[in-house]
Design an enzyme around this catalytic site. Structure first.
Site, PDB file in Angstrom:
ATOM      1  N   PHE A  15       0.821  -1.209   0.000  1.00  0.00           N
ATOM      2  CA  PHE A  15       0.000   0.000   0.000  1.00  0.00           C
ATOM      3  C   PHE A  15       0.862   1.269   0.000  1.00  0.00           C
ATOM      4  O   PHE A  15       0.480   2.294  -0.586  1.00  0.00           O
ATOM      5  CB  PHE A  15      -0.895  -0.110   1.247  1.00  0.00           C
ATOM      6  CG  PHE A  15      -1.165   1.141   2.015  1.00  0.00           C
ATOM      7  CD1 PHE A  15      -2.365   1.825   1.842  1.00  0.00           C
ATOM      8  CD2 PHE A  15      -0.258   1.624   2.955  1.00  0.00           C
ATOM      9  CE1 PHE A  15      -2.633   2.965   2.570  1.00  0.00           C
ATOM     10  CE2 PHE A  15      -0.521   2.764   3.682  1.00  0.00           C
ATOM     11  CZ  PHE A  15      -1.716   3.438   3.483  1.00  0.00           C
ATOM     12  N   THR A  60       8.794  -3.994   6.752  1.00  0.00           N
ATOM     13  CA  THR A  60       7.679  -4.937   6.888  1.00  0.00           C
ATOM     14  C   THR A  60       8.181  -6.371   6.934  1.00  0.00           C
ATOM     15  O   THR A  60       9.397  -6.604   7.040  1.00  0.00           O
ATOM     16  CB  THR A  60       6.627  -4.688   5.773  1.00  0.00           C
ATOM     17  OG1 THR A  60       5.463  -5.474   6.066  1.00  0.00           O
ATOM     18  CG2 THR A  60       7.147  -5.039   4.394  1.00  0.00           C
ATOM     19  N   LYS A  64      10.674  -6.880  10.677  1.00  0.00           N
ATOM     20  CA  LYS A  64      10.318  -5.934  11.745  1.00  0.00           C
ATOM     21  C   LYS A  64      11.082  -6.187  13.051  1.00  0.00           C
ATOM     22  O   LYS A  64      11.331  -5.256  13.807  1.00  0.00           O
ATOM     23  CB  LYS A  64       8.815  -5.988  12.029  1.00  0.00           C
ATOM     24  CG  LYS A  64       7.980  -5.281  10.973  1.00  0.00           C
ATOM     25  CD  LYS A  64       6.526  -5.200  11.388  1.00  0.00           C
ATOM     26  CE  LYS A  64       5.699  -4.565  10.293  1.00  0.00           C
ATOM     27  NZ  LYS A  64       4.292  -4.403  10.644  1.00  0.00           N
ATOM     28  N   ASP A 100       3.070   1.241  14.155  1.00  0.00           N
ATOM     29  CA  ASP A 100       1.897   0.332  14.172  1.00  0.00           C
ATOM     30  C   ASP A 100       1.144   0.507  15.490  1.00  0.00           C
ATOM     31  O   ASP A 100      -0.079   0.412  15.537  1.00  0.00           O
ATOM     32  CB  ASP A 100       2.335  -1.142  14.075  1.00  0.00           C
ATOM     33  CG  ASP A 100       2.751  -1.538  12.666  1.00  0.00           C
ATOM     34  OD1 ASP A 100       2.330  -0.870  11.701  1.00  0.00           O
ATOM     35  OD2 ASP A 100       3.513  -2.519  12.539  1.00  0.00           O
ATOM     36  N   GLY A 125       4.201 -10.842  15.070  1.00  0.00           N
ATOM     37  CA  GLY A 125       4.633  -9.464  15.310  1.00  0.00           C
ATOM     38  C   GLY A 125       3.455  -8.516  15.515  1.00  0.00           C
ATOM     39  O   GLY A 125       3.463  -7.700  16.452  1.00  0.00           O
ATOM     40  N   ALA A 126       2.441  -8.612  14.662  1.00  0.00           N
ATOM     41  CA  ALA A 126       1.287  -7.704  14.784  1.00  0.00           C
ATOM     42  C   ALA A 126       0.544  -7.978  16.093  1.00  0.00           C
ATOM     43  O   ALA A 126       0.075  -7.051  16.760  1.00  0.00           O
ATOM     44  CB  ALA A 126       0.358  -7.870  13.587  1.00  0.00           C
TER      45      ALA A 126
END
Ligand code: NAP
Length: 247
Positions: A15, A60, A64, A100, A125-126
């Site tokens: 994106f 990304t 990360k 993030d 990670g997220a």
């Protein structure tokens, strides 16, 4: 020309270049550009940064966490989370941040309710970034994993009526349902979802995942990761634009 970029693997559907290059055109800063930098490894990162003349970059999957060893300094949040998605190049040194966290925090605000507990699907990670924000907000939460190990982790098979009833915020941090595998979805008991639930998918492509569709069918509030993505990008921009390191 001031250059920025995104470092990672399999970047073709990212994106960020479209977002930033459109932003630069809209804001009349045509001497700025943002490009994809596919890397197999982080070896020689500083050479790549110098060769490309980058003033800053995003990071990304899968770098990360790995990038931390290559940086000169981390801000306090990135250090606590153990993951970096934004790097600022300043006086030839690399400074790491995690935007993030900011993006998730701000995007979650409208959905925070007293006593609303959360389930985080996935433990990558997220999920770590999401867990950090929920801890900061004092929102009780558990992680759902294919291989639950820690005490605050639970298996998909153990998501019973009580667990789903007591956790009305469910956040998908797994890649299940992400383009090009749009038909995937996390295996939770959707028949137990109610209009009181909020299903938040960190995925933004496709804009409506099967996870969200299934939640919507049961009357739940659903949202995707687009807002988080835009907020983290804007925060990266603020960091790059700030004259020093404090932002
Ligand atoms: P990751 O590190 O690869 O972790 C994903 C986690 O999901 C894994 O640790 C795993 O947990 C679980 N998982 C992986 N494959 C699975 C499968 N086949 N079935 C069930 N569970 C599976 O990825 P990530 O960096 O955390 O990113 C995850 C997602 O968040 C991606 O879709 C990414 O695009 C999205 N994301 C969005 C934003 C945004 O701004 N909107 C920001 C960051 C990330 P267990 O092994 O414990 O089951």
């Amino acid at each position: 020309m001031t250059r920025y970029g995104l470092i990672g693997r399999n970047l073709e559907h990212s994106f960020s270049p479209t977002y930033f290059n459109k932003k630069f055109a809209r804001e009349g800063i045509a001497d700025h550009s943002y490009k994809l930098l596919e890397l197999d490894t982080l070896k020689g990162l500083m050479d790549e940064v110098s060769r490309e003349g980058l003033a800053g970059f995003n990071v990304t999957i899968p770098f990360k966490e790995k990038i931390i060893n290559q940086l000169d300094e981390l801000d306090a949040v990135a250090r606590k989370v153990g993951a970096v998605n934004t790097v600022k190049v300043h006086d030839g040194k690399l400074y790491g941040y995690n935007t993030d966290i900011y993006g998730f925090h701000e995007s979650l605000k409208p959905f925070i309710k007293p006593d609303r507990k959360a389930l985080i699907l996935g433990t990558g990670g997220a999920a770590k970034a999401v867990g950090y924000v929920l801890r900061e907000l004092n929102i009780e939460h558990r992680f759902v994993s294919r291989t639950p190990g820690f005490t605050n982790e639970i298996g998909y098979d153990n998501l019973d009526v009580f667990t789903i009833r007591d956790h009305q915020l469910i956040i998908n941090t797994t890649p299940l349902g992400m383009y090009p595998y749009n038909e995937g979805f996390p295996p939770i008991p959707y028949h137990l979802i109610t209009p009181e639930h909020v299903l938040y998918d960190l995925i933004y492509n496709p804009p409506e995942t099967v996870f969200m569709k299934k939640g919507k069918d049961k009357g739940a509030t659903v949202l995707n990761g687009q807002k988080m993505l835009e907020l983290q990008a804007e925060r990266s921009w603020e960091i790059w634009q700030a004259p020093g390191l404090e932002v």
